[in-house]
Design a protein around this motif. Structure first.
Motif, PDB file in Angstrom:
ATOM      1  N   TYR A 108      12.795 -71.714 -22.197  1.00  0.00           N
ATOM      2  CA  TYR A 108      13.513 -72.918 -21.776  1.00  0.00           C
ATOM      3  C   TYR A 108      13.708 -72.988 -20.261  1.00  0.00           C
ATOM      4  CZ  TYR A 108      16.854 -76.751 -21.924  1.00  0.00           C
ATOM      5  OH  TYR A 108      17.469 -77.952 -21.736  1.00  0.00           O
ATOM      6  N   LEU A 175      11.967 -75.704 -28.570  1.00  0.00           N
ATOM      7  CA  LEU A 175      12.569 -75.622 -27.237  1.00  0.00           C
ATOM      8  C   LEU A 175      11.787 -76.467 -26.227  1.00  0.00           C
ATOM      9  CD1 LEU A 175      13.405 -71.801 -27.057  1.00  0.00           C
ATOM     10  CD2 LEU A 175      14.996 -73.692 -27.476  1.00  0.00           C
ATOM     11  N   ASP A 184      19.721 -79.722 -24.118  1.00  0.00           N
ATOM     12  CA  ASP A 184      19.899 -78.272 -24.148  1.00  0.00           C
ATOM     13  C   ASP A 184      20.607 -77.881 -25.445  1.00  0.00           C
ATOM     14  OD1 ASP A 184      22.645 -78.773 -23.772  1.00  0.00           O
ATOM     15  OD2 ASP A 184      22.488 -78.523 -21.600  1.00  0.00           O
ATOM     16  N   SER A 185      21.067 -76.644 -25.530  1.00  0.00           N
ATOM     17  CA  SER A 185      21.618 -76.113 -26.780  1.00  0.00           C
ATOM     18  C   SER A 185      22.846 -76.876 -27.272  1.00  0.00           C
ATOM     19  CB  SER A 185      21.978 -74.638 -26.597  1.00  0.00           C
ATOM     20  OG  SER A 185      22.916 -74.468 -25.552  1.00  0.00           O
ATOM     21  N   ALA A 207      16.720 -68.692 -25.077  1.00  0.00           N
ATOM     22  CA  ALA A 207      17.344 -69.968 -24.686  1.00  0.00           C
ATOM     23  C   ALA A 207      18.849 -69.900 -24.897  1.00  0.00           C
ATOM     24  CB  ALA A 207      16.749 -71.109 -25.489  1.00  0.00           C
TER      25      ALA A 207
END
Length: 352
Positions: A108, A175, A184-185, A207
């Motif tokens: 990532y 990802l 993003d996460s 990530a």
């Protein structure tokens, strides 16, 4: 007179062994001076013979050594047994085939453009085999290509209680799509993550994502059992639980069946296992039966290698797990050895 304490090293001199030995004797070196000739040094094909200036030529002929080779002349040769660390490795002299699929390498933090795998020597299985002294023939049989998906649409309507990954390729392709959409996460913070094994979990960790569930036995069936157990412990009605699998189109159908019968299930194809086999003239003269064994890590590798080798395989066939074994059995009808744990460590244990 030549100094008896000096060690002489001759590179690429195999065809001149007799000439070199006679020249050193004529220059004053003792006829009993130790000599070693090493062919294919520091490889699994390494062979050597040890003698002295008076008999080394005959010994080389008898041993039928081949180039490339080096000639060592001097008392250091007497230490050959003490310094023989390479030939003492457990798989020294063994030759194995490892068909591989070129991985889609992406982390990532390195941007949108994936770093396609250009070399094959970074495979953990191959490295371990070489560390143990084996000669490894790596054969490319395919490549992983990410699929551009509407991940932003999926995220906006995220209803999944579980997101499932069954390979590092699935994680990396997911990802890649996440990064490409500028996410993003945090975008998947409401869902729990399930991975089929430790290597898949490690891909997530790159990530900064932590898998919530990893089965002890790393198979698709065990993964489904663990997910269903978790659902039954925490939900009164499993049919209300949503599960999304990110995988290839040809991924394990058993997972779809087991989870699809119990929950709201969706599979999103995020990568393709591209069949890009090229019949190369370099393969035509290879005697596949001369190898000590072949390691298969996926069913697709089995089918594709058979095309390359015209169905010729070494005597020993090693399978990483049940699904791979099914394909080996169907495509070859041959006996094989299956790893107890479906990972590289499990395969290597088959050799101990």
């Amino acid at each position: 007179m030549l100094d008896e304490t000096i060690t002489y090293l001759f590179l690429m001199g195999l065809s001149h062994v007799e000439e070199i030995a006679k020249g050193l004797i004529n220059a004053g070196r003792n006829i009993n001076t130790p000599v070693a000739v090493i062919s294919n040094g520091t490889t699994a094909r390494q062979r050597k013979c040890v003698g002295n200036l008076g008999n080394i030529y005959t010994k080389v002929l008898d041993a039928q050594l081949v180039s490339p080779a080096i000639i060592v002349v001097g008392q250091v040769v007497t230490l050959a047994k003490d310094l023989n660390f390479f030939e003492s490795r457990p798989l020294f002299g063994k030759r194995y085939i490892v068909p591989y699929i070129e991985r889609f390498c992406f982390t990532y933090d390195k941007g949108i453009i994936p770093a396609r795998r250009q070399e094959h020597f970074d495979s953990e299985l191959e490295m371990k085999l070489r560390e143990m002294g084996a000669d490894v023939c790596s054969i490319k049989v395919g490549a992983i290509v990410p699929v551009d998906i509407q991940l932003d649409v999926f995220i906006k309507s995220l209803k999944s209680d579980w997101i499932v990954f069954t390979s590092q390729n699935g994680v990396n392709a997911f990802l890649w799509n996440l990064k490409k959409k500028g996410l993003d996460s945090r975008a998947i913070s409401s869902a729990k993550l399930a991975v089929v094994g430790t290597k898949t979990g490690e891909a997530l960790a790159k990530a900064a994502l932590q898998g919530d569930l990893t089965p002890e036995k790393q198979t698709g069936r065990e993964l489904c059992k663990c997910i269903i157990n978790e659902i039954e412990k925490n939900s009164s009605d499993s049919e209300d639980v949503s599960i999304t699998l990110f995988a290839a189109k040809e991924s394990n159908k058993e997972i779809e069946s087991l989870l699809g019968d119990r929950c709201k299930f969706e599979k999103i194809v995020c990568y393709e296992n591209s069949d890009n086999i090229e019949r190369n003239v370099q393969f035509e003269d290879i005697d596949w039966k001369s190898f000590d064994g072949i390691f298969f890590t996926s069913g697709s590798s089995v089918k594709r290698f058979i095309k390359i080798s015209d169905g010729v395989l070494p005597n020993d066939i090693y399978s990483i797990g049940p699904k791979c074994s099914e394909v080996i059995s169907k495509e070859t009808g041959r006996l094989f050895i299956e790893a107890e744990n479906s990972n590289y460590e499990g395969l290597l244990k088959l050799l101990s």
